[in-house]
Enzyme design. Structure first.
Site, PDB file in Angstrom:
ATOM      1  N   ARG A   1       0.560 -18.672  -8.576  1.00  0.00           N
ATOM      2  CA  ARG A   1      -0.273 -18.552  -9.780  1.00  0.00           C
ATOM      3  C   ARG A   1       0.026 -17.250 -10.517  1.00  0.00           C
ATOM      4  NH1 ARG A   1      -5.813 -18.958  -7.260  1.00  0.00           N
ATOM      5  NH2 ARG A   1      -6.647 -18.655  -9.341  1.00  0.00           N
TER       6      ARG A   1
ATOM      7  N   ARG B   1     -11.946 -14.106  -2.189  1.00  0.00           N
ATOM      8  CA  ARG B   1     -12.914 -14.727  -3.106  1.00  0.00           C
ATOM      9  C   ARG B   1     -13.602 -15.923  -2.472  1.00  0.00           C
ATOM     10  NH1 ARG B   1     -11.228 -16.182  -9.175  1.00  0.00           N
ATOM     11  NH2 ARG B   1      -9.831 -17.736  -8.251  1.00  0.00           N
TER      12      ARG B   1
ATOM     13  N   ARG C   1     -11.709 -21.563  -2.771  1.00  0.00           N
ATOM     14  CA  ARG C   1     -10.954 -22.508  -3.582  1.00  0.00           C
ATOM     15  C   ARG C   1      -9.604 -22.777  -2.919  1.00  0.00           C
ATOM     16  NH1 ARG C   1     -11.021 -20.302  -9.681  1.00  0.00           N
ATOM     17  NH2 ARG C   1      -8.898 -21.076  -9.441  1.00  0.00           N
TER      18      ARG C   1
ATOM     19  N   ARG D   1      -3.573 -20.532 -22.088  1.00  0.00           N
ATOM     20  CA  ARG D   1      -2.704 -19.999 -21.037  1.00  0.00           C
ATOM     21  C   ARG D   1      -1.228 -20.129 -21.375  1.00  0.00           C
ATOM     22  NH1 ARG D   1      -6.687 -20.689 -16.597  1.00  0.00           N
ATOM     23  NH2 ARG D   1      -5.942 -19.729 -14.692  1.00  0.00           N
TER      24      ARG D   1
ATOM     25  N   LYS E   1     -12.135 -12.684 -14.837  1.00  0.00           N
ATOM     26  CA  LYS E   1     -12.549 -13.357 -16.073  1.00  0.00           C
ATOM     27  C   LYS E   1     -13.879 -14.095 -15.866  1.00  0.00           C
ATOM     28  CE  LYS E   1      -8.712 -15.812 -16.519  1.00  0.00           C
ATOM     29  NZ  LYS E   1      -7.873 -15.346 -15.390  1.00  0.00           N
TER      30      LYS E   1
END
Ligand code: AMP
Ligand code: ZN
Length: 215
Positions: A172, A128, A161, A89, A14
């Site tokens: 998540r 990431r 992160r 969400r 996203k």
């Protein structure tokens, strides 16, 4: 006020798609995740409330999210176009957004649903890396920076992160399935949903999204 939503599990891309669309359209990128991370960094009351939830990979309460969205929208011109990334969400947030839009005479034009197999999501999230300064997103294997650990744009250090650790990633994904995936049906019923294959490379995903937005 017009808005579009990027809907998809963590790791769907996203943020990456939002970055590309920002350069190719006049949408204002609104990422609740980025706003919350900035609030934590600045130690604001919102940041202090959000941190515990985010560290565990849980969702921040709907009331907090709807409030920061309202504040973000308030400052902009009536003709502004928003690209929501990571919001809404939950069904409560989606309904809150509908009420907010009704109040200000705004509308939603598209919800882009970014579909990706779960195994790809885990691989993407664990590799990431993000720039501390400009928020640019890399991947140690798929999208490496020119110099390891350094942002191509500004030379700042990249970091992982804390919520991209494997354990939190799995939570998540479970949270997404339970609380966010029902929005697919919600927006399909409203005739707003557009499916995009987000398992492919970012440029191809972006081209599909642009095709939808320009149709
Ligand atoms: P993201 O950067 O979109 O992956 O968001 C990171 C974390 O911020 C999520 O795991 C949540 O804890 C929190 N968060 C971001 N956006 C929302 C939202 N719309 N509702 C609830 N929590 C959110
Ligand atoms: Zn950077």
């Amino acid at each position: 006020m017009n808005a579009i939503i990027l809907l998809g599990p963590p790791g769907a891309g996203k943020g990456t798609l939002a970055e590309s669309l920002k350069d190719k359209t006049d949408y204002l990128h609104v990422s609740t995740g980025d706003m919350l991370r900035a609030a934590i960094h600045a130690r604001t009351p919102v940041g202090l409330r959000a941190k515990g939830f985010m560290d565990k990979g849980e969702l921040v309460p709907d009331g907090v999210i709807l409030e920061i969205i309202r504040e973000r929208i308030d400052g902009e011109a009536p003709a502004a176009r928003f690209l929501f990334d990571g919001f809404p969400r939950t069904l409560e947030q989606a309904e809150g957004l509908d009420r907010l839009l009704a109040e200000i005479g705004g509308s939603l034009s598209h919800v882009i649903n970014m579909a990706v197999p779960v195994s790809t999501l885990v691989e993407r999230l664990s590799g990431r890396r993000t720039c501390k300064t400009c928020g640019a997103v890399y991947h140690v294997v798929n999208v490496p920076p020119k110099a390891a650990g350094i942002c191509d744009h500004d030379g700042a250090a990249l970091y992982q992160r804390p919520d991209d650790s494997e354990e939190t990633v799995l939570n998540r994904l479970a949270v997404y399935e339970r609380q966010t995936a029902p929005l697919i049906e919600y927006y399909r019923k409203h005739g707003l949903l557009r499916d995009v294959d987000a398992s492919v490379d970012p440029a191809t995903t972006c081209a599909s999204a642009l095709e939808i937005l320009n149709a």
